[in-house]
Enzyme design. Structure first.
Site, mmCIF file in Angstrom:
data_model
loop_
_atom_site.group_PDB
_atom_site.id
_atom_site.type_symbol
_atom_site.label_atom_id
_atom_site.label_comp_id
_atom_site.label_asym_id
_atom_site.label_seq_id
_atom_site.Cartn_x
_atom_site.Cartn_y
_atom_site.Cartn_z
ATOM 1 N N GLY A 40 -5.796 34.662 39.564
ATOM 2 C CA GLY A 40 -6.295 34.101 40.805
ATOM 3 C C GLY A 40 -7.353 35.001 41.406
ATOM 4 O O GLY A 40 -7.374 36.210 41.144
ATOM 5 N N GLN B 207 -12.416 38.421 47.758
ATOM 6 C CA GLN B 207 -12.414 39.428 46.698
ATOM 7 C C GLN B 207 -13.763 39.565 45.999
ATOM 8 O O GLN B 207 -13.943 40.461 45.175
ATOM 9 C CB GLN B 207 -11.324 39.116 45.676
ATOM 10 C CG GLN B 207 -9.927 39.292 46.255
ATOM 11 C CD GLN B 207 -8.889 38.981 45.215
ATOM 12 O OE1 GLN B 207 -8.509 37.828 45.039
ATOM 13 N NE2 GLN B 207 -8.438 40.009 44.523
ATOM 14 N N CYS C 186 -3.090 43.084 41.909
ATOM 15 C CA CYS C 186 -4.229 42.444 42.567
ATOM 16 C C CYS C 186 -5.500 43.082 42.033
ATOM 17 O O CYS C 186 -5.574 44.305 41.914
ATOM 18 C CB CYS C 186 -4.111 42.632 44.081
ATOM 19 S SG CYS C 186 -5.463 41.885 45.017
ATOM 20 N N LEU C 187 -6.492 42.246 41.721
ATOM 21 C CA LEU C 187 -7.755 42.774 41.206
ATOM 22 C C LEU C 187 -8.444 43.703 42.204
ATOM 23 O O LEU C 187 -9.220 44.562 41.800
ATOM 24 C CB LEU C 187 -8.692 41.627 40.810
ATOM 25 C CG LEU C 187 -8.195 40.729 39.664
ATOM 26 C CD1 LEU C 187 -9.185 39.597 39.407
ATOM 27 C CD2 LEU C 187 -7.936 41.527 38.405
ATOM 28 N N HIS D 164 -0.241 34.311 47.071
ATOM 29 C CA HIS D 164 -1.011 35.558 47.060
ATOM 30 C C HIS D 164 -2.469 35.285 47.463
ATOM 31 O O HIS D 164 -3.026 35.991 48.310
ATOM 32 C CB HIS D 164 -0.936 36.167 45.650
ATOM 33 C CG HIS D 164 -1.685 37.442 45.470
ATOM 34 N ND1 HIS D 164 -1.049 38.648 45.301
ATOM 35 C CD2 HIS D 164 -3.012 37.715 45.415
ATOM 36 C CE1 HIS D 164 -1.962 39.605 45.145
ATOM 37 N NE2 HIS D 164 -3.158 39.063 45.215
ATOM 38 N N GLU D 165 -3.065 34.255 46.858
ATOM 39 C CA GLU D 165 -4.480 33.956 47.144
ATOM 40 C C GLU D 165 -4.669 33.405 48.555
ATOM 41 O O GLU D 165 -5.647 33.749 49.232
ATOM 42 C CB GLU D 165 -5.057 33.003 46.097
ATOM 43 C CG GLU D 165 -5.042 33.540 44.680
ATOM 44 C CD GLU D 165 -5.615 34.939 44.499
ATOM 45 O OE1 GLU D 165 -6.543 35.320 45.241
ATOM 46 O OE2 GLU D 165 -5.132 35.659 43.609
ATOM 47 N N HIS E 72 -4.906 36.161 50.903
ATOM 48 C CA HIS E 72 -6.268 36.728 50.936
ATOM 49 C C HIS E 72 -7.167 35.927 51.871
ATOM 50 O O HIS E 72 -7.960 36.508 52.620
ATOM 51 C CB HIS E 72 -6.901 36.711 49.543
ATOM 52 C CG HIS E 72 -6.606 37.905 48.704
ATOM 53 N ND1 HIS E 72 -6.912 39.191 49.078
ATOM 54 C CD2 HIS E 72 -6.034 38.009 47.482
ATOM 55 C CE1 HIS E 72 -6.551 40.037 48.136
ATOM 56 N NE2 HIS E 72 -6.008 39.340 47.140
#
Length: 188
Positions: A45, A50, A107-108, A149-150, A153
């Site tokens: 994701g 991000q 997480c990226l 999670h997304e 963000h």
């Protein structure tokens, strides 16, 4: 085009995304670039924050995560997750449900940092797709976790905000170092 992934310490990660009123050619290009960036970084994701854009936009693709199953329901009926991927969510609204399940997350925007996060097992989702058309579904497993999670963000919440205090204290040196590196990069 692969975009640079925004790292912890960049203020855009704490910004609530603006609603998208129309799917413009610029939004379509951003979606394509986000998918390319997510896949290049082996993520499941990626939120617009991000990649430096405070918008209500996220992309998800859980097909490669074969070790963590996902479930999907469309209109109350089980559906094939793989046929629903890749997934674009614009202006998503979610309603978490079910008992909390704890599982590892990364997480990226937080390279090499992982922790167990407790989230509701299922989530009902209403959003627009990449064509601006309404979609609704219920997700479970990894897909549910990725959506939550997304969407966090998109609201300026990062996964470490959901960690138990003891784990966050344990990770403090790595988090402080990442934040300092990001701030130094931003000041250049």
């Amino acid at each position: 085009m692969t975009l640079e992934v925004t790292k912890y310490g960049n203020p855009v990660l704490r910004q609530k995304g603006a609603r998208i009123e129309r799917v413009t050619p610029e939004i379509k290009k951003l979606i394509a670039d986000m998918f390319e960036t997510m896949h290049a970084n082996h993520g499941v994701g990626l939120a617009a924050q991000q990649v430096g854009h405070a918008l209500q936009l996220t992309v998800i693709d859980v097909r490669e995560a074969t070790d963590r199953p996902s479930t999907l329901e469309l209109k109350g009926e089980p559906a094939d997750v793989d046929k629903f991927m890749p997934l674009v969510l614009i202006n998503p609204e979610i309603t978490p449900s079910g008992d909390a399940a704890t599982s590892g997350e990364g997480c990226l925007s937080f390279p090499q940092i992982y922790g167990d996060i407790s989230r509701p097992a299922f989530v009902d989702v209403k959003a627009l797709n990449e064509k601006g058309k309404p979609i609704e579904f219920r997700a479970g497993g990894l897909l549910s976790r990725a959506v939550q999670h997304e969407v966090d963000h998109l609201n300026g919440i990062v996964f470490i905000d959901r960690m138990v205090a003891a784990k966050k204290r344990e990770l403090k040196p790595e988090l402080d170092e990442l934040q300092a590196q990001t701030k130094a990069t931003l000041e250049k």
